[in-house]
Scaffold this motif. Structure first.
Motif, short mmCIF file in Angstrom:
data_model
loop_
_atom_site.label_atom_id
_atom_site.label_comp_id
_atom_site.label_asym_id
_atom_site.label_seq_id
_atom_site.Cartn_x
_atom_site.Cartn_y
_atom_site.Cartn_z
N SER A 164 24.34 -36.87 4.60
CA SER A 164 22.95 -35.80 4.89
C SER A 164 22.87 -35.51 6.71
CB SER A 164 22.06 -36.09 4.39
OG SER A 164 21.54 -37.20 4.51
N SER A 165 23.36 -36.86 7.38
CA SER A 165 23.56 -36.07 8.98
C SER A 165 24.08 -35.63 9.48
CB SER A 165 23.02 -37.85 9.60
OG SER A 165 24.13 -38.11 9.70
N ASN A 166 25.64 -35.18 8.61
CA ASN A 166 26.93 -34.80 9.22
C ASN A 166 26.23 -33.12 9.85
OD1 ASN A 166 29.24 -36.49 7.73
ND2 ASN A 166 28.44 -37.24 9.47
N SER A 167 27.70 -33.18 10.85
CA SER A 167 27.98 -31.69 10.45
C SER A 167 29.23 -31.74 10.25
CB SER A 167 27.40 -31.13 11.93
OG SER A 167 25.98 -31.50 12.82
N VAL A 168 29.47 -30.08 10.69
CA VAL A 168 30.94 -30.13 10.24
C VAL A 168 31.97 -29.45 10.98
CG1 VAL A 168 33.07 -28.96 8.79
CG2 VAL A 168 30.52 -30.26 7.34
N SER A 169 32.92 -29.24 11.57
CA SER A 169 33.40 -28.88 12.41
C SER A 169 35.07 -27.91 11.76
CB SER A 169 33.95 -29.32 13.76
OG SER A 169 33.13 -29.38 14.41
N ALA A 170 34.66 -26.68 11.50
CA ALA A 170 35.66 -25.78 10.95
C ALA A 170 36.65 -24.95 11.50
CB ALA A 170 35.58 -24.80 9.71
N ILE A 171 37.97 -25.61 11.62
CA ILE A 171 38.53 -24.42 12.07
C ILE A 171 39.87 -23.10 11.37
CG2 ILE A 171 40.53 -24.08 14.06
CD1 ILE A 171 38.89 -27.13 13.48
N ILE A 172 39.69 -21.89 10.66
CA ILE A 172 40.64 -21.24 9.77
C ILE A 172 41.24 -20.23 11.33
CG2 ILE A 172 40.13 -19.57 8.11
CD1 ILE A 172 36.98 -19.85 8.10
N PHE A 173 43.06 -20.77 10.59
CA PHE A 173 44.03 -19.85 11.37
C PHE A 173 44.43 -19.72 10.45
CE2 PHE A 173 44.41 -24.42 11.47
CZ PHE A 173 45.71 -24.53 11.17
N PRO A 174 45.48 -18.28 10.91
CA PRO A 174 46.93 -18.09 9.94
C PRO A 174 48.15 -18.53 11.12
CG PRO A 174 46.29 -16.25 12.19
CD PRO A 174 45.02 -17.06 11.65
N VAL A 175 49.35 -18.89 9.76
CA VAL A 175 49.89 -19.49 9.41
C VAL A 175 51.35 -19.19 10.28
CG1 VAL A 175 51.47 -20.59 8.25
CG2 VAL A 175 49.21 -20.12 7.12
N ARG A 176 51.32 -19.62 11.68
CA ARG A 176 52.16 -19.59 12.37
C ARG A 176 53.29 -19.91 12.93
NH1 ARG A 176 50.13 -14.55 10.59
NH2 ARG A 176 48.92 -13.33 11.92
N ALA A 177 52.98 -21.20 12.54
CA ALA A 177 53.54 -22.16 12.92
C ALA A 177 54.45 -22.63 11.21
CB ALA A 177 53.34 -23.42 13.23
N SER A 178 54.97 -23.40 11.43
CA SER A 178 56.07 -23.88 10.15
C SER A 178 55.02 -24.73 9.26
CB SER A 178 57.35 -25.43 10.26
OG SER A 178 58.50 -24.38 11.33
N LEU A 179 54.73 -24.64 7.94
CA LEU A 179 53.82 -25.40 7.50
C LEU A 179 54.89 -25.82 6.15
CD1 LEU A 179 50.58 -25.05 7.23
CD2 LEU A 179 50.84 -23.24 5.36
N PHE A 180 54.06 -27.51 5.43
CA PHE A 180 55.03 -27.63 4.73
C PHE A 180 54.09 -28.64 3.53
CE2 PHE A 180 56.80 -29.56 9.28
CZ PHE A 180 58.42 -29.08 8.39
#
Length: 356
Positions: A164-180
């Motif tokens: 309950s004491s946590n915060s959350v950092s979120a990064i949303i991004f389009p796939v532009r590099a190789s994705l496995f």
């Protein structure tokens, strides 16, 4: 914008207001107060200035202010309710079907829970890479799988612990590099890429693949392909069991050097390419034959439907400042905040029916 569009939008707004008794009530109260304001204004205009009492002036002002507030509150609440309900969540079964079909992913998301007091370096404005800078690859999740879920539910779906004491950092991004796709085959490709890097040879004292006889020539040829269809289990079905055994060895034996360069291989990672929920038991406790057991997707769904979280992928550990189109969010109240719909054309995929 032409008049037709204006009238169409107005009609939509009226229908949204009328769809809720609360918004209707707020709007009616606002209209009644505005009507009362008009009556009081008429009385004021018809009276001589010296005959106007301070109470009439105050009541006219309060009625006008209240009418404006309530009149605006009805449509505003209707729009908020519509925005909340219009976010389409992807069901676990649909996500699993997308997994089976290796459906294309256009956006991914990285969620990083942290304690603001103990780990301020993980705050969204201080992050520089998806993982610590000495790592080469990072695990990310399908953004589509998490849209509309509360942040705490999203963390559960990607196997991340939270308090309950946590915060959350979120990064949303389009796939532009190789994705496995991070099934057993995709994981082996990444391990091979890491183990082949010349600048790391001094640090790579124990290898799983490169320079060993762990894979055959045919498997080596298969691992060179990165086309989307090549990640469908049906297209390497004859190799899946061996790939899975090697992946199990890497996940459950912590002494392989490449582990230091690949984002956390959590206990909930599954060789079919998804993460089991945090509440699921760890897979390394399973015997090899059970760990790699796979007959078909329908049977797999029946077995994992309760623990299925989200599709997972491996991507290079990118410098966040150089990710085009990134969206960065700091969730300081994860239990009451949701993963937002950022307005992209989402790849919903196949119907809610798991393929055979």
């Amino acid at each position: 914008m032409d008049l037709r569009s204006i009238f169409a939008d107005a009609g939509t707004l009226f229908s949204l207001v009328g769809a809720s008794s609360v918004t209707v009530l707020l709007s009616v109260i606002g209209l009644m107060l505005l009507f009362l304001t008009a009556v009081l204004a008429f009385v004021a205009i018809s009276s001589k200035p010296q005959e106007l009492s301070p109470w009439l002036r105050a009541f006219t002002f309060l009625s006008l202010f209240g009418g404006m507030v309530f009149s605006a509150a009805g449509p505003s609440l209707a729009l908020l309710n519509f925005a909340d309900k219009s976010v389409t969540k992807i069901s676990a079964e649909r996500s699993f079907s997308n997994l089976a079909n290796a459906t294309r992913v256009d956006y991914v998301i990285k969620l990083i829970p942290y304690d603001p007091k103990e780990e301020p370096n993980l705050a969204i404005d201080r992050l520089t890479y998806l993982e610590p800078s000495d790592q080469l690859y990072s695990f990310v999740a399908s953004y589509d799988d998490l849209v509309g879920y509360s942040v705490t539910d999203a963390l559960e779906k990607v196997g991340k612990s939270y308090n309950s004491s946590n915060s959350v950092s979120a990064i949303i991004f389009p796939v532009r590099a190789s994705l496995f796709p991070a099934n057993a085959r995709g994981l082996l490709q990444v391990i091979q890429n890491v183990e082949a890097r010349q600048e790391l040879q001094v640090q790579l004292t124990k290898k799983l693949l490169v320079g060993t006889n762990a894979i055959t020539r045919g498997e080596q040829n298969d691992l060179t392909s990165t086309s989307i269809p090549s990640y469908r289990v049906e297209n390497f079905r004859d190799k899946y069991e061996h790939y899975c055994e090697l992946a199990r060895e890497f996940q459950c034996t912590t002494t392989y050097s490449a582990r230091a360069f690949i984002g956390a291989l959590d206990k909930g990672w599954h060789p079919l390419g998804f993460v089991e929920k945090l509440s699921a038991p760890g897979r390394c406790a399973l015997p090899a034959e059970k760990y790699c057991e796979f007959t078909d997707w329908k049977k797999a769904w029946q077995e994992y439907r309760g623990d299925y979280g989200a599709r997972t992928f491996l991507i290079r550990n990118l410098s966040i400042a150089h990710i085009p189109g990134r969206i960065m969010i700091d969730f300081d109240q994860p239990s009451s905040q949701v993963i937002p719909d950022i307005g992209i054309s989402r790849v919903i995929g196949y119907p809610d029916t798991v393929v055979e």
